[in-house]
Design a protein around this motif. Structure first.
Motif, PDB file in Angstrom:
ATOM      1  N   GLY A 247       2.867  -4.902   4.412  1.00 46.12           N
ATOM      2  CA  GLY A 247       4.023  -4.970   3.518  1.00 46.12           C
ATOM      3  C   GLY A 247       4.079  -6.234   2.677  1.00 46.12           C
ATOM      4  N   ASP A 248       3.202  -7.209   2.967  1.00 45.97           N
ATOM      5  CA  ASP A 248       3.175  -8.422   2.144  1.00 45.97           C
ATOM      6  C   ASP A 248       2.567  -8.128   0.784  1.00 45.97           C
ATOM      7  N   LEU A 249       2.955  -8.914  -0.195  1.00 46.02           N
ATOM      8  CA  LEU A 249       2.337  -8.881  -1.521  1.00 46.02           C
ATOM      9  C   LEU A 249       1.510 -10.139  -1.636  1.00 46.02           C
ATOM     10  N   LEU A 250       0.256  -9.978  -2.042  1.00 45.49           N
ATOM     11  CA  LEU A 250      -0.653 -11.105  -2.166  1.00 45.49           C
ATOM     12  C   LEU A 250      -1.038 -11.313  -3.616  1.00 45.49           C
ATOM     13  N   CYS A 251      -1.154 -12.578  -4.007  1.00 47.20           N
ATOM     14  CA  CYS A 251      -1.579 -12.945  -5.350  1.00 47.20           C
ATOM     15  C   CYS A 251      -2.857 -13.756  -5.245  1.00 47.20           C
ATOM     16  N   ASP A 252      -3.679 -13.647  -6.256  1.00 51.82           N
ATOM     17  CA  ASP A 252      -4.864 -14.493  -6.333  1.00 51.82           C
ATOM     18  C   ASP A 252      -4.388 -15.935  -6.237  1.00 51.82           C
TER      19      ASP A 252
ATOM     20  N   PHE B 125      -6.293  -2.346   8.149  1.00 50.64           N
ATOM     21  CA  PHE B 125      -5.450  -3.043   7.181  1.00 50.64           C
ATOM     22  C   PHE B 125      -6.248  -3.200   5.904  1.00 50.64           C
ATOM     23  N   MET B 126      -5.602  -2.923   4.768  1.00 52.57           N
ATOM     24  CA  MET B 126      -6.285  -2.968   3.479  1.00 52.57           C
ATOM     25  C   MET B 126      -5.401  -3.608   2.430  1.00 52.57           C
ATOM     26  N   LYS B 127      -6.053  -4.025   1.346  1.00 52.58           N
ATOM     27  CA  LYS B 127      -5.346  -4.463   0.150  1.00 52.58           C
ATOM     28  C   LYS B 127      -5.330  -3.267  -0.790  1.00 52.58           C
TER      29      LYS B 127
ATOM     30  N   ASN C 135       7.008  -9.847  -0.478  1.00 52.04           N
ATOM     31  CA  ASN C 135       6.805  -8.631   0.304  1.00 52.04           C
ATOM     32  C   ASN C 135       7.419  -7.454  -0.447  1.00 52.04           C
ATOM     33  N   LEU C 136       7.068  -6.255  -0.020  1.00 50.71           N
ATOM     34  CA  LEU C 136       7.507  -5.029  -0.714  1.00 50.71           C
ATOM     35  C   LEU C 136       9.012  -4.876  -0.808  1.00 50.71           C
ATOM     36  N   TYR C 137       9.740  -5.442   0.130  1.00 55.89           N
ATOM     37  CA  TYR C 137      11.167  -5.177   0.233  1.00 55.89           C
ATOM     38  C   TYR C 137      12.026  -6.213  -0.481  1.00 55.89           C
ATOM     39  N   GLU C 138      11.577  -7.443  -0.529  1.00 60.09           N
ATOM     40  CA  GLU C 138      12.358  -8.497  -1.177  1.00 60.09           C
ATOM     41  C   GLU C 138      11.829  -8.846  -2.567  1.00 60.09           C
ATOM     42  N   ASN C 139      10.595  -8.469  -2.869  1.00 58.31           N
ATOM     43  CA  ASN C 139       9.958  -8.886  -4.125  1.00 58.31           C
ATOM     44  C   ASN C 139       9.228  -7.753  -4.817  1.00 58.31           C
ATOM     45  N   SER C 140       9.725  -6.531  -4.731  1.00 58.11           N
ATOM     46  CA  SER C 140       9.029  -5.384  -5.317  1.00 58.11           C
ATOM     47  C   SER C 140       8.842  -5.500  -6.829  1.00 58.11           C
ATOM     48  N   LYS C 141       9.660  -6.332  -7.474  1.00 61.98           N
ATOM     49  CA  LYS C 141       9.539  -6.512  -8.933  1.00 61.98           C
ATOM     50  C   LYS C 141       8.167  -7.073  -9.332  1.00 61.98           C
ATOM     51  N   LEU C 142       7.487  -7.726  -8.407  1.00 66.34           N
ATOM     52  CA  LEU C 142       6.145  -8.252  -8.710  1.00 66.34           C
ATOM     53  C   LEU C 142       5.150  -7.134  -9.017  1.00 66.34           C
ATOM     54  N   LEU C 143       5.401  -5.950  -8.498  1.00 66.67           N
ATOM     55  CA  LEU C 143       4.512  -4.810  -8.760  1.00 66.67           C
ATOM     56  C   LEU C 143       4.830  -4.101 -10.065  1.00 66.67           C
ATOM     57  N   LYS C 144       5.905  -4.529 -10.744  1.00 65.47           N
ATOM     58  CA  LYS C 144       6.345  -3.865 -11.985  1.00 65.47           C
ATOM     59  C   LYS C 144       6.200  -4.735 -13.214  1.00 65.47           C
ATOM     60  N   GLN C 145       5.782  -5.981 -13.029  1.00 64.17           N
ATOM     61  CA  GLN C 145       5.702  -6.928 -14.170  1.00 64.17           C
ATOM     62  C   GLN C 145       4.606  -6.540 -15.116  1.00 64.17           C
TER      63      GLN C 145
ATOM     64  N   ASP D 156      15.357   4.610  11.550  1.00 62.41           N
ATOM     65  CA  ASP D 156      16.292   4.928  10.479  1.00 62.41           C
ATOM     66  C   ASP D 156      16.887   3.667   9.863  1.00 62.41           C
ATOM     67  N   ARG D 157      16.919   2.600  10.637  1.00 60.89           N
ATOM     68  CA  ARG D 157      17.508   1.336  10.172  1.00 60.89           C
ATOM     69  C   ARG D 157      16.480   0.247   9.885  1.00 60.89           C
ATOM     70  N   PHE D 158      15.303   0.364  10.505  1.00 57.95           N
ATOM     71  CA  PHE D 158      14.329  -0.726  10.416  1.00 57.95           C
ATOM     72  C   PHE D 158      12.949  -0.234  10.015  1.00 57.95           C
ATOM     73  N   ILE D 159      12.195  -1.114   9.357  1.00 62.37           N
ATOM     74  CA  ILE D 159      10.790  -0.858   9.041  1.00 62.37           C
ATOM     75  C   ILE D 159       9.978  -1.903   9.784  1.00 62.37           C
ATOM     76  N   LEU D 160       9.108  -1.447  10.667  1.00 66.66           N
ATOM     77  CA  LEU D 160       8.289  -2.320  11.494  1.00 66.66           C
ATOM     78  C   LEU D 160       6.979  -2.624  10.778  1.00 66.66           C
ATOM     79  N   MET D 161       6.593  -3.897  10.733  1.00 66.15           N
ATOM     80  CA  MET D 161       5.362  -4.314  10.058  1.00 66.15           C
ATOM     81  C   MET D 161       4.530  -5.176  10.991  1.00 66.15           C
ATOM     82  N   GLN D 162       3.258  -4.825  11.139  1.00 65.56           N
ATOM     83  CA  GLN D 162       2.365  -5.551  12.037  1.00 65.56           C
ATOM     84  C   GLN D 162       1.616  -6.652  11.301  1.00 65.56           C
ATOM     85  N   CYS D 163       1.340  -7.727  12.032  1.00 65.13           N
ATOM     86  CA  CYS D 163       0.533  -8.812  11.496  1.00 65.13           C
ATOM     87  C   CYS D 163      -0.915  -8.334  11.368  1.00 65.13           C
ATOM     88  N   VAL D 164      -1.567  -8.692  10.281  1.00 61.67           N
ATOM     89  CA  VAL D 164      -2.951  -8.328  10.029  1.00 61.67           C
ATOM     90  C   VAL D 164      -3.894  -9.125  10.932  1.00 61.67           C
ATOM     91  N   GLY D 165      -3.446 -10.287  11.376  1.00 65.83           N
ATOM     92  CA  GLY D 165      -4.294 -11.142  12.209  1.00 65.83           C
ATOM     93  C   GLY D 165      -5.055 -12.179  11.402  1.00 65.83           C
TER      94      GLY D 165
END
Length: 120
Positions: free
Chosen positions: A55-60, A81-83, A110-120, A34-43
């Motif tokens: 949850g990361d956002l990746l750019c070319d 894990f997928m893009k 990442n999705l939580y601190e930089n979600s605006k990157l998906l709306k530009q 309820d308080r946290f979102i757990l995110m696993q490393c892709v490796g």
């Protein structure tokens, strides 16, 4: 140490990312969904050697100021894990990661601190 067993946590209330930790770490025992979102490393690591997490956002890596069509988010879908990206304003595409492919991307947020990157 195997990076696949590293996690990080987004604190919904404090709106901050908690540094990565391993599965054996006792902090995982007090996980509250309820308080946290757990995110696993892709490796895998991006072009700059940074570990990639769900949850990361990746750019070319070759584009300095990407548009939303040039940003993909890292998701866990159908056991892998997928893009996930936007082909146009309607279509969504998904593709699996591999070691070579990860070197073409850089983490741009990442999705939580930089979600605006998906709306530009």
């Amino acid at each position: 140490m195997n990076d696949r067993f590293k996690f990080r946590v987004w604190n919904k209330q404090a709106k901050e990312m908690i540094a990565s930790f391993n599965v054996e770490d006792s902090r995982l025992n007090s996980y509250d969904s309820d308080r946290f979102i757990l995110m696993q490393c892709v490796g895998l690591k991006d072009k700059n050697g940074q570990l990639i997490y769900e949850g990361d956002l990746l750019c070319d890596a070759s584009i300095e100021n990407p548009t939303k069509e040039q940003v993909v988010k890292v998701i866990y879908h159908l056991g892998a894990f997928m893009k996930e990206g936007i082909a146009d304003d309607v279509s969504i595409w998904r593709a699996r990661f591999d070691e070579i492919d990860s070197q073409c991307w850089r983490i741009c947020g990442n999705l939580y601190e930089n979600s605006k990157l998906l709306k530009q």
